[in-house]
Design a protein around this motif. Structure first.
Motif, mmCIF file in Angstrom:
data_model
loop_
_atom_site.group_PDB
_atom_site.id
_atom_site.type_symbol
_atom_site.label_atom_id
_atom_site.label_comp_id
_atom_site.label_asym_id
_atom_site.label_seq_id
_atom_site.Cartn_x
_atom_site.Cartn_y
_atom_site.Cartn_z
ATOM 1 N N GLY A 252 0.820 -1.208 0.000
ATOM 2 C CA GLY A 252 0.000 0.000 0.000
ATOM 3 C C GLY A 252 0.855 1.260 0.000
ATOM 4 N N LEU A 253 1.917 1.264 0.828
ATOM 5 C CA LEU A 253 2.819 2.411 0.892
ATOM 6 C C LEU A 253 3.626 2.556 -0.389
ATOM 7 C CD1 LEU A 253 3.988 2.017 4.596
ATOM 8 C CD2 LEU A 253 2.642 3.923 3.680
ATOM 9 N N ILE A 254 4.043 1.431 -0.971
ATOM 10 C CA ILE A 254 4.768 1.466 -2.246
ATOM 11 C C ILE A 254 3.883 2.063 -3.340
ATOM 12 C CG2 ILE A 254 5.740 0.040 -4.092
ATOM 13 C CD1 ILE A 254 6.727 -1.885 -1.884
ATOM 14 N N SER A 255 2.642 1.604 -3.410
ATOM 15 C CA SER A 255 1.711 2.106 -4.433
ATOM 16 C C SER A 255 1.453 3.599 -4.265
ATOM 17 C CB SER A 255 0.389 1.334 -4.369
ATOM 18 O OG SER A 255 0.594 -0.038 -4.658
ATOM 19 N N LEU A 256 1.360 4.043 -3.011
ATOM 20 C CA LEU A 256 1.073 5.455 -2.732
ATOM 21 C C LEU A 256 2.262 6.359 -3.031
ATOM 22 C CD1 LEU A 256 -0.934 7.558 -1.462
ATOM 23 C CD2 LEU A 256 0.229 7.110 0.715
ATOM 24 N N LEU A 257 3.461 5.921 -2.623
ATOM 25 C CA LEU A 257 4.627 6.813 -2.667
ATOM 26 C C LEU A 257 5.593 6.522 -3.809
ATOM 27 C CD1 LEU A 257 5.395 6.976 1.169
ATOM 28 C CD2 LEU A 257 4.123 8.619 -0.221
ATOM 29 N N ALA A 258 5.502 5.330 -4.387
ATOM 30 C CA ALA A 258 6.411 4.994 -5.485
ATOM 31 C C ALA A 258 5.667 4.775 -6.796
ATOM 32 C CB ALA A 258 7.234 3.754 -5.141
ATOM 33 N N GLY A 259 4.505 4.134 -6.703
ATOM 34 C CA GLY A 259 3.694 3.904 -7.899
ATOM 35 C C GLY A 259 4.309 2.947 -8.892
ATOM 36 N N ASP A 260 5.260 2.124 -8.426
ATOM 37 C CA ASP A 260 5.954 1.189 -9.318
ATOM 38 C C ASP A 260 5.574 -0.243 -8.936
ATOM 39 O OD1 ASP A 260 7.625 -0.280 -10.886
ATOM 40 O OD2 ASP A 260 9.497 0.603 -10.166
ATOM 41 N N LYS A 261 4.782 -0.886 -9.773
ATOM 42 C CA LYS A 261 4.319 -2.243 -9.471
ATOM 43 C C LYS A 261 5.458 -3.246 -9.388
ATOM 44 C CE LYS A 261 -0.384 -1.817 -11.264
ATOM 45 N NZ LYS A 261 -1.404 -2.349 -12.201
ATOM 46 N N LYS A 262 6.575 -2.948 -10.039
ATOM 47 C CA LYS A 262 7.719 -3.861 -9.995
ATOM 48 C C LYS A 262 8.329 -3.949 -8.601
ATOM 49 C CE LYS A 262 9.043 -3.204 -14.846
ATOM 50 N NZ LYS A 262 10.106 -2.714 -15.768
ATOM 51 N N GLN A 263 8.063 -2.952 -7.767
ATOM 52 C CA GLN A 263 8.615 -2.940 -6.412
ATOM 53 C C GLN A 263 7.738 -3.667 -5.397
ATOM 54 O OE1 GLN A 263 10.557 0.539 -4.784
ATOM 55 N NE2 GLN A 263 10.275 1.642 -6.703
ATOM 56 N N LEU A 264 6.531 -4.070 -5.796
ATOM 57 C CA LEU A 264 5.621 -4.732 -4.868
ATOM 58 C C LEU A 264 6.202 -6.049 -4.363
ATOM 59 C CD1 LEU A 264 2.195 -4.134 -6.663
ATOM 60 C CD2 LEU A 264 3.224 -2.789 -4.819
ATOM 61 N N VAL A 265 5.848 -6.408 -3.119
ATOM 62 C CA VAL A 265 6.343 -7.643 -2.516
ATOM 63 C C VAL A 265 5.239 -8.695 -2.501
ATOM 64 C CG1 VAL A 265 8.020 -6.406 -1.090
ATOM 65 C CG2 VAL A 265 5.729 -6.876 -0.164
ATOM 66 N N LEU A 266 5.627 -9.944 -2.254
ATOM 67 C CA LEU A 266 4.681 -11.062 -2.255
ATOM 68 C C LEU A 266 3.656 -10.930 -1.137
ATOM 69 C CD1 LEU A 266 3.818 -13.968 -3.188
ATOM 70 C CD2 LEU A 266 5.455 -14.834 -1.498
ATOM 71 N N GLU A 267 2.379 -11.123 -1.482
ATOM 72 C CA GLU A 267 1.306 -11.192 -0.493
ATOM 73 C C GLU A 267 0.652 -12.567 -0.577
ATOM 74 O OE1 GLU A 267 -1.711 -8.131 -0.535
ATOM 75 O OE2 GLU A 267 -0.286 -6.685 -1.365
ATOM 76 N N LYS A 268 0.495 -13.230 0.565
ATOM 77 C CA LYS A 268 -0.167 -14.528 0.568
ATOM 78 C C LYS A 268 -0.795 -14.760 1.933
ATOM 79 C CE LYS A 268 0.559 -19.169 -1.290
ATOM 80 N NZ LYS A 268 1.564 -20.108 -1.845
ATOM 81 N N ASP A 269 -2.031 -15.276 1.941
ATOM 82 C CA ASP A 269 -2.747 -15.518 3.195
ATOM 83 C C ASP A 269 -2.270 -16.835 3.810
ATOM 84 O OD1 ASP A 269 -4.479 -15.362 5.293
ATOM 85 O OD2 ASP A 269 -6.242 -16.023 4.176
ATOM 86 N N MET A 270 -1.052 -16.804 4.342
ATOM 87 C CA MET A 270 -0.443 -18.015 4.902
ATOM 88 C C MET A 270 0.672 -17.611 5.855
ATOM 89 S SD MET A 270 1.413 -21.157 2.861
ATOM 90 C CE MET A 270 -0.108 -21.764 2.136
ATOM 91 N N LEU A 271 0.835 -18.377 6.934
ATOM 92 C CA LEU A 271 1.917 -18.103 7.860
ATOM 93 C C LEU A 271 3.260 -18.268 7.159
ATOM 94 C CD1 LEU A 271 0.786 -19.849 11.195
ATOM 95 C CD2 LEU A 271 0.182 -17.622 10.291
ATOM 96 N N PHE A 272 4.162 -17.329 7.398
ATOM 97 C CA PHE A 272 5.521 -17.358 6.838
ATOM 98 C C PHE A 272 5.511 -17.507 5.312
ATOM 99 C CE2 PHE A 272 6.125 -19.322 11.153
ATOM 100 C CZ PHE A 272 6.733 -18.223 11.721
ATOM 101 N N ALA A 273 4.708 -16.676 4.649
ATOM 102 C CA ALA A 273 4.668 -16.735 3.178
ATOM 103 C C ALA A 273 6.038 -16.426 2.591
ATOM 104 C CB ALA A 273 3.625 -15.754 2.641
ATOM 105 N N THR A 274 6.794 -15.557 3.260
ATOM 106 C CA THR A 274 8.152 -15.268 2.798
ATOM 107 C C THR A 274 9.058 -15.043 3.995
ATOM 108 O OG1 THR A 274 9.527 -13.783 1.476
ATOM 109 C CG2 THR A 274 7.667 -12.784 2.597
ATOM 110 N N LEU A 275 10.325 -15.411 3.846
ATOM 111 C CA LEU A 275 11.313 -15.223 4.916
ATOM 112 C C LEU A 275 12.299 -14.116 4.573
ATOM 113 C CD1 LEU A 275 12.239 -18.959 5.637
ATOM 114 C CD2 LEU A 275 10.361 -17.621 6.580
ATOM 115 N N ASP A 276 12.236 -13.616 3.366
ATOM 116 C CA ASP A 276 13.238 -12.675 2.891
ATOM 117 C C ASP A 276 12.857 -11.244 3.269
ATOM 118 O OD1 ASP A 276 14.520 -14.835 1.646
ATOM 119 O OD2 ASP A 276 13.210 -14.638 -0.109
ATOM 120 N N THR A 277 13.837 -10.486 3.733
ATOM 121 C CA THR A 277 13.615 -9.084 4.067
ATOM 122 C C THR A 277 13.628 -8.255 2.780
ATOM 123 O OG1 THR A 277 14.645 -9.305 6.236
ATOM 124 C CG2 THR A 277 14.517 -7.089 5.315
#
Length: 417
Positions: free
Chosen positions: A212-237
């Protein structure tokens, strides 16, 4: 899908139902289906089997009916307890710690995360050796030193030393990666760009908030991170550089989520990854306000922050999923925000709170920059919020809002009075 039972001992725990619900979510995150759960009230676990005889028999009798293959326990068990439970139930037994380690192992994508997880898994296995070693460890061992010991050394001792050698090797590999991180970190500190880290319970909505913050302040879809309705969907910072319309810039990071009883070895292994949290100027703790166990989740997060040395950081408490809880949003009270990460005005409100906190020391000054010093004017236009520019005989007269560090840098051009 492979079927599993879950089981736990209440042991006078007030939050036992919450822990069992969380265990079921962890099982699902490991691609197993929970088909039945068993609980038992005991003052302490049975030394040999964790569960009592009656409960073990109940589980054994239910295996055929449910076609279950796994039994997953809510606590960390001893090797003896696991062996005895497997023998008496004919199920593959995992404790909570090994389950979380498996999830992390399956989700690790970067080399750093893979090294961290393997170190944690090996440290878990080390006291649980039973005199045999897997072919995988034999293949991974990069040394022949174990072959040079006396013939009287037991197989168990060889196995322990092989694992310890592997841990030492992985730590050295991790150190080299951490050095690269330190170089990047020093560069970020030198730039004086403020840093914000999203923290919180896994699946609370950190990644959605970041997007949400990326879309508001950067507007670059390439910068979006993975979203998934699951525990520990990603471990990477993930770290993103975000800039407000008035040129105020900050770095935003999304870190690995927390969970109850997060294995100590994992917390230790991921300390370098969580350095983003320790070095942040501001933490945003994302909390699922729609979950009845949100208070326990906050306690889990703050306990983990204590463990990694980040408990004293300034924090915005961001109560997410207000739309699912039927609560009015967005609303602000001090450093508390009630919001929905999927709603535009909520993200705008969060962005405003971040800005107000990070840039409260900014001041407005007027500078006279000679035309012969054009590089300073160019830099000021890029880095600062320029309010006005007048071109005079002596140079460019610029009024700009700057940080304390920028104020020092441009002090030679300050127009006094």
């Amino acid at each position: 899908m492979t079927r599993a039972f879950i089981a736990g001992i209440e042991n006078q725990q007030k939050n036992f139902p919450y822990l069992m619900k969380e265990l079921a979510q962890l099982v699902a995150a490991n691609n197993l289906e929970v088909v039945a759960d068993f609980s038992q009230k005991l003052t302490k676990p049975v030394a040999a089997t964790y569960l009592g005889k009656g409960k073990i028999q109940e589980i054994a009798e239910a295996v055929d009916h449910y076609q279950a293959e796994y039994l997953i326990l809510n606590d960390e068990l001893s090797p003896t307890q696991i062996r005895n439970l497997e023998k008496e139930t004919s199920l593959k037994v995992l404790d909570r710690t090994e389950l979380i380690l498996e999830i992390f192992s399956n989700r690790a994508r970067t080399k750093e995360a893979q090294l961290q997880v393997e170190i944690a898994r090996l440290k878990y296995q080390l006291p649980r050796l039973r005199g045999s070693i897997t072919a995988r460890l034999d293949q991974q061992s990069a040394s022949s030193t174990s072959a040079n010991r006396g013939a009287g050394e037991t197989k168990l001792e060889l196995n322990r030393r092989t694992i310890q050698h592997r841990i030492d090797f992985l730590r050295r590999e991790l150190k080299s990666i951490e050095k690269e991180y330190d170089i990047k970190s020093k560069s970020r500190r030198a730039s004086a760009i403020p840093r914000v880290a999203l923290v919180g319970y896994t699946n609370a909505g950190k990644s959605t908030t970041m997007n949400g913050l990326i879309s508001l302040l950067a507007g670059d879809k390439k910068q979006l991170v993975l979203e998934k309705d699951m525990l520990f969907a990603t471990l990477d910072t993930s770290v993103r550089r975000l800039t407000y319309p008035d040129n105020k810039t900050f770095l935003l990071s999304d870190t690995v989520g927390f969970v109850s009883k997060l294995p100590h070895n994992l917390v230790e292994a991921f300390k370098s990854t969580l350095a983003e949290v320790r070095e942040a100027d501001l933490l945003i703790q994302v909390i699922d306000v729609s979950d009845e166990n949100s208070k326990e989740m906050v306690a889990t997060t703050e306990q983990t922050l204590e463990e990694i040395g980040a408990a004293d950081k300034p924090m915005i408490y961001a109560y997410n999923k207000a739309d699912q809880a039927g609560i009015t949003f967005p609303s602000v009270e001090g450093l508390q925000l009630t919001y929905s990460a999927r709603e535009h005005s909520s993200i705008e409100q969060l962005a405003a709170m971040i800005k107000q906190f990070l840039f409260k020391d900014y001041r407005t000054f007027t500078y006279l920059i000679p035309y012969t010093q054009g590089s300073y004017l160019e830099r000021l236009n890029v880095q600062a919020n320029v309010l006005s520019t007048d071109y005079t005989e002596d140079g460019s007269k610029v009024t700009a809002e700057v940080s304390p560090r920028q104020a020092d840098y441009y002090a030679r051009f300050l127009v006094k009075g």
